[in-house]
Design an enzyme around this catalytic site. Structure first.
Site, PDB file in Angstrom:
ATOM      1  N   LYS A  53       7.873  -9.261  -2.663  1.00  0.00           N
ATOM      2  CA  LYS A  53       7.394  -9.724  -3.945  1.00  0.00           C
ATOM      3  C   LYS A  53       6.385  -8.732  -4.536  1.00  0.00           C
ATOM      4  O   LYS A  53       6.114  -8.741  -5.731  1.00  0.00           O
ATOM      5  CB  LYS A  53       6.667 -11.069  -3.764  1.00  0.00           C
ATOM      6  CG  LYS A  53       7.493 -12.170  -3.200  1.00  0.00           C
ATOM      7  CD  LYS A  53       6.577 -13.397  -2.948  1.00  0.00           C
ATOM      8  CE  LYS A  53       7.283 -14.420  -2.141  1.00  0.00           C
ATOM      9  NZ  LYS A  53       6.353 -15.474  -1.661  1.00  0.00           N
ATOM     10  N   GLY A  54       5.830  -7.894  -3.667  1.00  0.00           N
ATOM     11  CA  GLY A  54       4.666  -7.080  -4.038  1.00  0.00           C
ATOM     12  C   GLY A  54       4.843  -6.204  -5.259  1.00  0.00           C
ATOM     13  O   GLY A  54       3.903  -5.973  -6.003  1.00  0.00           O
ATOM     14  N   ASP A 110       5.467  -1.197  -4.166  1.00  0.00           N
ATOM     15  CA  ASP A 110       4.020  -1.293  -4.346  1.00  0.00           C
ATOM     16  C   ASP A 110       3.286  -0.258  -3.494  1.00  0.00           C
ATOM     17  O   ASP A 110       2.432   0.467  -3.975  1.00  0.00           O
ATOM     18  CB  ASP A 110       3.520  -2.715  -4.029  1.00  0.00           C
ATOM     19  CG  ASP A 110       4.099  -3.280  -2.731  1.00  0.00           C
ATOM     20  OD1 ASP A 110       4.723  -2.521  -1.951  1.00  0.00           O
ATOM     21  OD2 ASP A 110       3.927  -4.482  -2.482  1.00  0.00           O
ATOM     22  N   ASP A 113       3.590   2.643   3.470  1.00  0.00           N
ATOM     23  CA  ASP A 113       2.640   2.639   4.580  1.00  0.00           C
ATOM     24  C   ASP A 113       3.230   3.500   5.702  1.00  0.00           C
ATOM     25  O   ASP A 113       3.124   4.720   5.669  1.00  0.00           O
ATOM     26  CB  ASP A 113       2.428   1.171   4.972  1.00  0.00           C
ATOM     27  CG  ASP A 113       1.394   0.959   6.059  1.00  0.00           C
ATOM     28  OD1 ASP A 113       0.573   1.856   6.266  1.00  0.00           O
ATOM     29  OD2 ASP A 113       1.410  -0.100   6.702  1.00  0.00           O
ATOM     30  N   PHE A 162      -6.596  -1.963   4.332  1.00  0.00           N
ATOM     31  CA  PHE A 162      -5.692  -3.027   3.885  1.00  0.00           C
ATOM     32  C   PHE A 162      -6.073  -3.429   2.466  1.00  0.00           C
ATOM     33  O   PHE A 162      -7.194  -3.882   2.217  1.00  0.00           O
ATOM     34  CB  PHE A 162      -5.753  -4.239   4.817  1.00  0.00           C
ATOM     35  CG  PHE A 162      -4.676  -5.233   4.509  1.00  0.00           C
ATOM     36  CD1 PHE A 162      -3.395  -5.049   5.012  1.00  0.00           C
ATOM     37  CD2 PHE A 162      -4.928  -6.321   3.692  1.00  0.00           C
ATOM     38  CE1 PHE A 162      -2.380  -5.945   4.695  1.00  0.00           C
ATOM     39  CE2 PHE A 162      -3.922  -7.222   3.372  1.00  0.00           C
ATOM     40  CZ  PHE A 162      -2.640  -7.029   3.881  1.00  0.00           C
ATOM     41  N   ASP A 169      -0.557  -8.936  -1.504  1.00  0.00           N
ATOM     42  CA  ASP A 169      -1.195 -10.168  -1.023  1.00  0.00           C
ATOM     43  C   ASP A 169      -1.819 -10.014   0.355  1.00  0.00           C
ATOM     44  O   ASP A 169      -1.565  -9.051   1.082  1.00  0.00           O
ATOM     45  CB  ASP A 169      -0.154 -11.287  -0.944  1.00  0.00           C
ATOM     46  CG  ASP A 169       0.760 -11.129   0.272  1.00  0.00           C
ATOM     47  OD1 ASP A 169       1.263  -9.997   0.480  1.00  0.00           O
ATOM     48  OD2 ASP A 169       0.958 -12.103   1.009  1.00  0.00           O
ATOM     49  N   ARG A 175      -2.542 -11.810  -5.132  1.00  0.00           N
ATOM     50  CA  ARG A 175      -1.529 -11.056  -5.888  1.00  0.00           C
ATOM     51  C   ARG A 175      -1.896 -10.938  -7.359  1.00  0.00           C
ATOM     52  O   ARG A 175      -1.518  -9.993  -8.034  1.00  0.00           O
ATOM     53  CB  ARG A 175      -0.167 -11.752  -5.798  1.00  0.00           C
ATOM     54  CG  ARG A 175       0.500 -11.673  -4.445  1.00  0.00           C
ATOM     55  CD  ARG A 175       1.962 -12.079  -4.583  1.00  0.00           C
ATOM     56  NE  ARG A 175       2.577 -12.453  -3.324  1.00  0.00           N
ATOM     57  CZ  ARG A 175       3.080 -11.601  -2.442  1.00  0.00           C
ATOM     58  NH1 ARG A 175       3.035 -10.303  -2.668  1.00  0.00           N
ATOM     59  NH2 ARG A 175       3.632 -12.026  -1.320  1.00  0.00           N
TER      60      ARG A 175
HETATM   61  P1  5GP Z   1       6.067   0.282   5.611  1.00  0.00           P
HETATM   62  O1  5GP Z   1       7.454   0.078   6.121  1.00  0.00           O
HETATM   63  O2  5GP Z   1       5.899   1.463   4.704  1.00  0.00           O
HETATM   64  O3  5GP Z   1       5.066   0.314   6.746  1.00  0.00           O
HETATM   65  O4  5GP Z   1       5.737  -1.065   4.873  1.00  0.00           O
HETATM   66  C1  5GP Z   1       5.483  -1.181   3.551  1.00  0.00           C
HETATM   67  C2  5GP Z   1       5.201  -2.643   3.263  1.00  0.00           C
HETATM   68  O5  5GP Z   1       4.117  -3.117   4.088  1.00  0.00           O
HETATM   69  C3  5GP Z   1       4.736  -2.816   1.840  1.00  0.00           C
HETATM   70  O6  5GP Z   1       5.805  -3.055   0.970  1.00  0.00           O
HETATM   71  C4  5GP Z   1       3.807  -4.000   1.947  1.00  0.00           C
HETATM   72  O7  5GP Z   1       4.558  -5.178   1.842  1.00  0.00           O
HETATM   73  C5  5GP Z   1       3.239  -3.913   3.340  1.00  0.00           C
HETATM   74  N1  5GP Z   1       1.904  -3.280   3.350  1.00  0.00           N
HETATM   75  C6  5GP Z   1       1.571  -2.084   3.870  1.00  0.00           C
HETATM   76  N2  5GP Z   1       0.275  -1.803   3.692  1.00  0.00           N
HETATM   77  C7  5GP Z   1      -0.245  -2.861   3.019  1.00  0.00           C
HETATM   78  C8  5GP Z   1      -1.563  -3.157   2.511  1.00  0.00           C
HETATM   79  O8  5GP Z   1      -2.542  -2.410   2.630  1.00  0.00           O
HETATM   80  N3  5GP Z   1      -1.713  -4.355   1.875  1.00  0.00           N
HETATM   81  C9  5GP Z   1      -0.677  -5.229   1.697  1.00  0.00           C
HETATM   82  N4  5GP Z   1      -0.940  -6.363   1.050  1.00  0.00           N
HETATM   83  N5  5GP Z   1       0.574  -4.974   2.149  1.00  0.00           N
HETATM   84  C10 5GP Z   1       0.781  -3.803   2.799  1.00  0.00           C
END
Ligand code: 5GP
Length: 188
Positions: A53-54, A110, A113, A162, A169, A175
């Site tokens: 949803k982000g 969004d 990571d 974070f 969220d 959000r």
């Molecule tokens: P990745 O596969 O790149 O590790 O994951 C990305 C997803 O992890 C993003 O779409 C998000 O949903 C979540 N995520 C990663 N870091 C953060 C953060 O700092 N805050 C939030 N709310 N979600 C995060």
């Protein structure tokens, strides 16, 4: 209400979140990203795919900054448990409603990571025969990258913190904050 006053109010009403990127900074960056995308995709009717949803807040502002014909779609994905994460495999919870074969795809995310989710998703979309697959991400938490992901259009690089707000969220909260902030104590 004046923008600066609105910003102070939203900070004031969320004492558990420290502002990292203000609403004004986001707005300005999206103006630039929208102009870049409009220039690069003119005449190609791109399909922008928001990752739920982000990314929905980012997508809804971004498309209004890109003054060209385009389409939008949404996809919802969920990564498997911690042990499975290194494989980068994700589950598609809600798939696209249209075929992407021959389309120019721009995935709207969004935050990148570890990069595991995105590298799976981009490869998945390529395997469906898209004409091109590119990525626009608002935030890049580059220090935590495990899998290389090319971010074609980027908003901001951020430190390994974070973050919440502007679509992001913590347990479904925050959000609706108009800015990106760091949660001071996630256990509260
Ligand atoms: P990745 O596969 O790149 O590790 O994951 C990305 C997803 O992890 C993003 O779409 C998000 O949903 C979540 N995520 C990663 N870091 C953060 C953060 O700092 N805050 C939030 N709310 N979600 C995060």
């Amino acid at each position: 209400m004046a923008t600066s006053q609105a910003k102070i109010m939203s900070e004031f009403t969320n004492p558990d979140v420290e502002v990292l990127i203000s609403a004004e900074q986001i707005k300005e960056k999206i103006r630039e990203l929208g102009a870049d995308i409009a220039r690069d995709y003119a005449g190609r009717n791109p399909l922008l795919i928001g990752v739920l949803k982000g990314a929905c807040t980012f997508l809804s502002d971004l498309i209004r900054a890109a003054d060209i014909p385009l389409g939008i779609e949404f996809i919802a994905i969920s990564s498997y448990g911690a042990e499975m994460r290194t494989s980068g495999e994700v589950r598609i919870l809600k798939d696209l409603d249209v075929a992407v074969a021959g389309r120019h795809i721009l995935v709207v995310e969004d935050i990148v990571d570890t990069g595991l989710t995105l590298s799976y998703l981009l490869a998945n979309l390529e395997s469906r025969g898209a004409a091109s697959v590119k990525l626009v991400a608002l935030l890049d938490k580059y220090e935590r990258r495990e899998k290389d992901v090319a971010i074609d259009y980027l908003g901001f690089k951020i430190p390994d913190k974070f973050v919440v707000g502007y679509g992001l969220d913590f347990a479904e909260r925050y959000r609706n904050l108009p800015f990106i902030g760091v949660l001071k104590d996630p256990t509260q």
